[in-house]
Enzyme design. Structure first.
Site, PDB file in Angstrom:
ATOM      1  N   GLU A   1      -3.484  -9.690  10.250  1.00 55.58           N
ATOM      2  CA  GLU A   1      -4.952 -10.593   9.860  1.00 55.58           C
ATOM      3  C   GLU A   1      -5.310 -11.587   8.722  1.00 55.58           C
ATOM      4  OE1 GLU A   1      -7.344  -6.785   8.109  1.00 55.58           O
ATOM      5  OE2 GLU A   1      -6.547  -5.287  10.403  1.00 55.58           O
TER       6      GLU A   1
ATOM      7  N   TRP B   1      -6.577  -0.813  -0.796  1.00 55.08           N
ATOM      8  CA  TRP B   1      -6.999  -1.562  -1.674  1.00 55.08           C
ATOM      9  C   TRP B   1      -7.273  -2.023  -2.691  1.00 55.08           C
ATOM     10  CZ3 TRP B   1      -3.049  -5.079  -0.715  1.00 55.08           C
ATOM     11  CH2 TRP B   1      -2.120  -4.777   1.016  1.00 55.08           C
TER      12      TRP B   1
ATOM     13  N   ASN C   1      -5.817  -4.778  15.377  1.00 56.61           N
ATOM     14  CA  ASN C   1      -6.817  -3.824  14.160  1.00 56.61           C
ATOM     15  C   ASN C   1      -7.298  -3.732  14.755  1.00 56.61           C
ATOM     16  OD1 ASN C   1      -4.463  -3.688  13.463  1.00 56.61           O
ATOM     17  ND2 ASN C   1      -4.329  -4.561  11.102  1.00 56.61           N
TER      18      ASN C   1
ATOM     19  N   GLU D   1      -3.359  -1.233  14.686  1.00 56.17           N
ATOM     20  CA  GLU D   1      -3.888  -0.257  14.024  1.00 56.17           C
ATOM     21  C   GLU D   1      -5.291   0.492  14.427  1.00 56.17           C
ATOM     22  OE1 GLU D   1      -4.865  -1.759  10.002  1.00 56.17           O
ATOM     23  OE2 GLU D   1      -3.207  -2.193   9.860  1.00 56.17           O
TER      24      GLU D   1
ATOM     25  N   GLN E   1       0.937  -1.043   0.259  1.00 51.75           N
ATOM     26  CA  GLN E   1       0.005  -0.288  -0.149  1.00 51.75           C
ATOM     27  C   GLN E   1       1.007   1.267  -0.048  1.00 51.75           C
ATOM     28  OE1 GLN E   1      -2.642  -1.526   3.005  1.00 51.75           O
ATOM     29  NE2 GLN E   1      -3.930  -0.036   2.302  1.00 51.75           N
TER      30      GLN E   1
HETATM   31  C1  BG6 Z   1      -7.113  -2.817   7.542  1.00 55.74           C
HETATM   32  C2  BG6 Z   1      -5.759  -3.361   6.954  1.00 55.74           C
HETATM   33  O1  BG6 Z   1      -7.956  -3.767   7.931  1.00 55.74           O
HETATM   34  O2  BG6 Z   1      -8.383  -1.796   7.170  1.00 55.74           O
HETATM   35  C3  BG6 Z   1      -4.938  -2.346   6.080  1.00 55.74           C
HETATM   36  O3  BG6 Z   1      -5.031  -3.784   7.651  1.00 55.74           O
HETATM   37  C4  BG6 Z   1      -6.122  -1.575   5.394  1.00 55.74           C
HETATM   38  O4  BG6 Z   1      -4.322  -3.056   4.948  1.00 55.74           O
HETATM   39  C5  BG6 Z   1      -7.043  -1.255   6.060  1.00 55.74           C
HETATM   40  O5  BG6 Z   1      -5.272  -0.705   4.427  1.00 55.74           O
HETATM   41  C6  BG6 Z   1      -8.512  -0.017   5.979  1.00 55.74           C
HETATM   42  O6  BG6 Z   1      -9.067  -0.578   4.749  1.00 55.74           O
HETATM   43  P1  BG6 Z   1      -8.790   0.264   3.537  1.00 55.74           P
HETATM   44  O7  BG6 Z   1      -9.218  -1.094   2.696  1.00 55.74           O
HETATM   45  O8  BG6 Z   1     -10.742   0.628   3.643  1.00 55.74           O
HETATM   46  O9  BG6 Z   1      -7.940   0.284   3.290  1.00 55.74           O
END
Ligand code: BG6
Length: 475
Positions: free
Chosen positions: A169, A434, A300, A379, A20
């Site tokens: 995760e 993503w 997270n 996170e 990312q």
């Molecule tokens: C978490 C992941 O689940 O959520 C990260 O570890 C991810 O990689 C983050 O970017 C937020 O998800 P998204 O899909 O909203 O970018």
């Protein structure tokens, strides 16, 4: 409180992931990953927003500036992941001198600026070759390939990295790849593969933890789980049944295996009752799991799971287009549970509930079920559409308002005696989301992809700096 101190001080930092953030997808001799494949397949029907992470936010060329900026923001640690195909381009065998040099410099730069590196070995990106050859995590062969890759990481960087996590995760990765289908390998409602791939990842993780301990690496090793407390709505008929099934699905498969060293007692029973093939479960694996118990739990925290009785067929929904859609992030799992709607719910533009108390409840729940493990919030973040002014500055008051509540709950959890030892905001700076690319932003520092990836701290960057300054905590 546990006896383990992961660091001298409570860790305040930001998190990113290799795919990312780095970009440089084909520089030097980097190999081809499942996410490179996602971005570079012509007319990929799954790439619904037509996004490419090829450049991501160009951390590959900006890391020195980024790490310096994080230090200026008062951070004392930094969570990032390693890219398998940058370190071992073919997935197995020869190491890339350039890839290793890159990560050495990232680590050394962190240390130079007083940021403790918190390194995740695997954050969703596997060599595409293994996906093509045998279906990735579906096949137990990936366990050994991953193990060999992880050993290389420990060997190359273990002299300076003291805080490791094996996987990011595993559950959510399998969920998006095999149930939702919005991530590679894009299988939809393939619940059989969901269970198998989570299981295989946990075995792989335990192998690495065991190896770390046997080889007396200095420091600590954990795993990162996307935790959400399961809450059963009051009108539910069979509360215990619903709770137990949802808890297995969302939390205990991962946490029992990595923290108790046990296959959850109800896994085989529940799966058999629902007609799954359970031959992937091998109780001999518990010997390895016991030796591969983690030192700490990375959590997270974004949400909770509010559930009730199952009402019918399996239906999975997700919002991949933001405010253009009213779709919510949800699942109804036939015969197990339905995610339902609590009253007065506030949601972000991508249909995910915004519920800051979830972080407190999560810390409490995990601490009570898995006592003795320090917890790190690896996170937590809030996605919005950022609108910069003409100088590129973003007044992200909406993000600050939500994050302030999350942080307050983390500090409350510490005050109440729970052993939380760090908080990493997602994301340290804007990264590529993503399936939403540059549209869905979480960062405390804006990255302008249209202006040479220029970095501009947002209002939240200064807010966080202040939080850190006023909450210096000795562990
Ligand atoms: C978490 C992941 O689940 O959520 C990260 O570890 C991810 O990689 C983050 O970017 C937020 O998800 P998204 O899909 O909203 O970018």
């Amino acid at each position: 409180m546990s006896n383990v101190k992961l660091n001298d001080k409570f860790m305040w930092g930001g998190a990113i992931a290799a795919y990312q953030a780095e970009g440089g997808w084909n520089v030097d001799d980097k190999g081809y990953s499942n996410w490179d494949h996602f971005s570079n397949s012509d007319n990929n029907p799954f790439n619904i927003n037509n996004v490419s992470g090829n450049d991501a936010t160009d951390f590959y060329h900006h890391y020195k500036e980024d790490i310096k900026l994080l230090a200026e923001g008062g951070h004392n640690s930094f969570r990032f992941s390693l890219s398998w195909t940058r370190i071992i381009p073919e997935g197995v065998g020869k190491r890339s001198a350039a890839g290793i040099a890159f990560y050495n410099d990232v680590i050394n730069t962190c240390l130079k600026y007083g940021l403790e590196p918190n390194v995740t070995i695997h954050h969703y990106d596997i060599p595409q070759k293994f996906e093509d050859e045998f279906g990735g995590w579906k096949d137990k062969r990936l366990i050994d390939y991953y193990f060999d890759y992880a050993k290389v990481c420990l060997e190359e960087f273990g002299d300076r990295v003291k805080l490791w996590t094996t996987l990011n995760e595993p559950r959510f990765y399998s969920y998006c790849g095999y149930v939702m289908g919005n991530w590679p390998p894009h299988k939809h409602k393939d619940l059989q593969s969901y269970w198998e791939t989570v299981y295989n990842q946990l075995i792989a993780s335990a192998k690495v933890v065991k190896y770390f301990k046997e080889n007396n690496y200095e420091g600590y090793i954990g795993i990162v789980h996307d935790h959400g407390t399961v809450e059963v709505s009051p009108e539910t008929r069979d509360k215990e049944y619903v709770y137990n099934h949802a808890e297995l699905f969302f939390n205990s498969l991962v946490l029992d295996m990595c923290a108790k060293g046990k296959i959850p007692t109800n896994l085989e029973k529940f799966l058999k009752e629902s007609g799954y093939d359970t031959s992937f479960i091998n109780y001999q694996d518990e010997n390895l799991l016991k030796e591969g118990i983690v030192d700490f739990l990375g959590i997270n925290s974004y949400q909770r799971f509010y559930v009730t009785d199952s009402t019918g067929e399996t239906i999975v929904t997700h919002n991949n287009t933001g405010k253009k859609s009213n779709e919510k992030e949800s699942i109804k799992l036939k015969d197990w549970f339905d995610i339902t709607e609590p009253e007065h719910v506030s949601r972000n533009f991508w249909g995910r509930e915004v519920y800051p108390e979830a972080i407190y409840k999560g810390i409490k729940d995990v601490s009570e079920k898995y006592p003795g493990f320090p917890i790190v919030i690896t996170e937590n973040g809030h996605a919005v559409y950022d609108t910069p002014d003409e100088t590129g500055y973003v007044e992200d008051d909406d993000r600050i308002e939500v994050l302030q509540q999350f942080v307050d709950y983390v500090l409350k959890a510490r005050d109440d005696g729970y052993d939380v030892q760090g908080y990493f905001v997602w994301s340290a700076f804007d990264v590529w989301s993503w399936v939403n690319g540059y549209v869905k932003r979480y960062g405390l520092i804006r990255v302008d992809e249209n202006d040479n990836f220029k970095r501009i701290p947002k209002k939240s960057f200064y807010w966080f700096k202040d939080i850190i300054k006023t909450n210096q905590i000795t562990l």
